[in-house]
Design a protein around this motif. Sequence first.
Motif, PDB file in Angstrom:
ATOM      1  N   HIS A 190       0.839  -1.199   0.000  1.00  0.00           N
ATOM      2  CA  HIS A 190       0.000   0.000   0.000  1.00  0.00           C
ATOM      3  C   HIS A 190       0.875   1.249   0.000  1.00  0.00           C
ATOM      4  O   HIS A 190       2.088   1.167   0.204  1.00  0.00           O
ATOM      5  N   SER A 191       0.268   2.389  -0.234  1.00  0.00           N
ATOM      6  CA  SER A 191       0.970   3.666  -0.105  1.00  0.00           C
ATOM      7  C   SER A 191       0.133   4.592   0.757  1.00  0.00           C
ATOM      8  O   SER A 191      -1.085   4.409   0.908  1.00  0.00           O
ATOM      9  N   LEU A 192       0.786   5.593   1.353  1.00  0.00           N
ATOM     10  CA  LEU A 192       0.113   6.556   2.231  1.00  0.00           C
ATOM     11  C   LEU A 192       0.381   7.963   1.721  1.00  0.00           C
ATOM     12  O   LEU A 192       1.505   8.295   1.347  1.00  0.00           O
ATOM     13  N   LYS A 193      -0.660   8.788   1.727  1.00  0.00           N
ATOM     14  CA  LYS A 193      -0.507  10.166   1.255  1.00  0.00           C
ATOM     15  C   LYS A 193      -1.097  11.128   2.281  1.00  0.00           C
ATOM     16  O   LYS A 193      -2.275  11.044   2.621  1.00  0.00           O
ATOM     17  N   MET A 194      -0.238  12.032   2.795  1.00  0.00           N
ATOM     18  CA  MET A 194      -0.643  13.076   3.739  1.00  0.00           C
ATOM     19  C   MET A 194      -0.101  14.397   3.192  1.00  0.00           C
ATOM     20  O   MET A 194       1.017  14.781   3.502  1.00  0.00           O
TER      21      MET A 194
END
Length: 343
Positions: free
Chosen positions: A129-133
């Motif tokens: 998965h990837s995380l974007k903030m």
Amino acid sequence: MKREEFREKILALTETEKRIKDGSFSDAEFMRQILWNAEKDSNGYYFFSNRKMSVSPEHYDLRFPISSNASGNEFRLIVHTRFTEVPFHYNEFISINYVYSGKLTVSFPDREIVLTRGMLILMNSNIVHSLKMVNEEDIILGCQIQNEYMNQDLLYGLSGTGSVVDFLLKSTLGERSSFRYTVFDFSVDERIRFIFEDMFCEYLSPSLCGQALVQNYLRILFIFLIRSSDAQMTGSPNSHITEMLYYIEEHSRDCTLKKLSEEFNFHPKYISSLLKEKTGKSFSELITDARMKLVCYLLINTDKPIQEIAVSCGYSNQSFFYQKFQESFHITPKEYRKKKIGI
């Protein structure tokens, strides 16, 4: 640390976040500093291991992730860096990410999920998965939980059915699970927000009984996750499986199927088959596991003679004890003690 102090701490931009925001933080620096603790596999995905996540380099100006004196390396808390996107990766640990404010975009190879304030995602290990903030208000609080941290004490008394309960149960037993992830919406329940705040406060400034407090905050969080996943409390043996495992661990020295059946009011043969179905292990194997856990604790934390430890853990036959220990750890108790405490 008080809640107000914690809130001020996470709202303030770190030096890294300031540099990313004003554009003075290069892509190369991002790769070095944000992904310093990741390895890349043959498929191009980054991999975060427990070993690397447990140690922060001196140049890393973020205060997280860190290992707290209250919980050791098996449980870590993290505040994710804002204005960033962590590329596709997978973790060696179970992860929980809670959107304290703003939003979090979680992308998988086949889909994308946007979580907003008060939402939470529970994810198994090894899920790509990837995380974007990307915004200043995107404050994401995370928990990193090694399988070793999951135990019967943490889940004792929790009942229910469904994928979340099954996943947590298998995690305590070191079993693999097909569970991937589940999203929860606590946007109208401020209690979850307070649980995270209090857990972080104690984690960052541990005091007397700090480890117990942190573990109990996590345990309370699991209760809310189970409730939210619509698990039904029933009187069936399924709902008592964690209590049975806890009972076995607490009474491993003299626990028998007969005593277990009397404690939970089910036929011994039924309990035997139930334990095998739910854990993949027989009653005798679970007893051995529980006894060996106690033996190892006493070998490391006391100077009692090995023969005395064996008897106190339910092994009157020394030859049988040494046989079981060798089968479990492939070394002798004396070698195990020497390896663990260096004597």
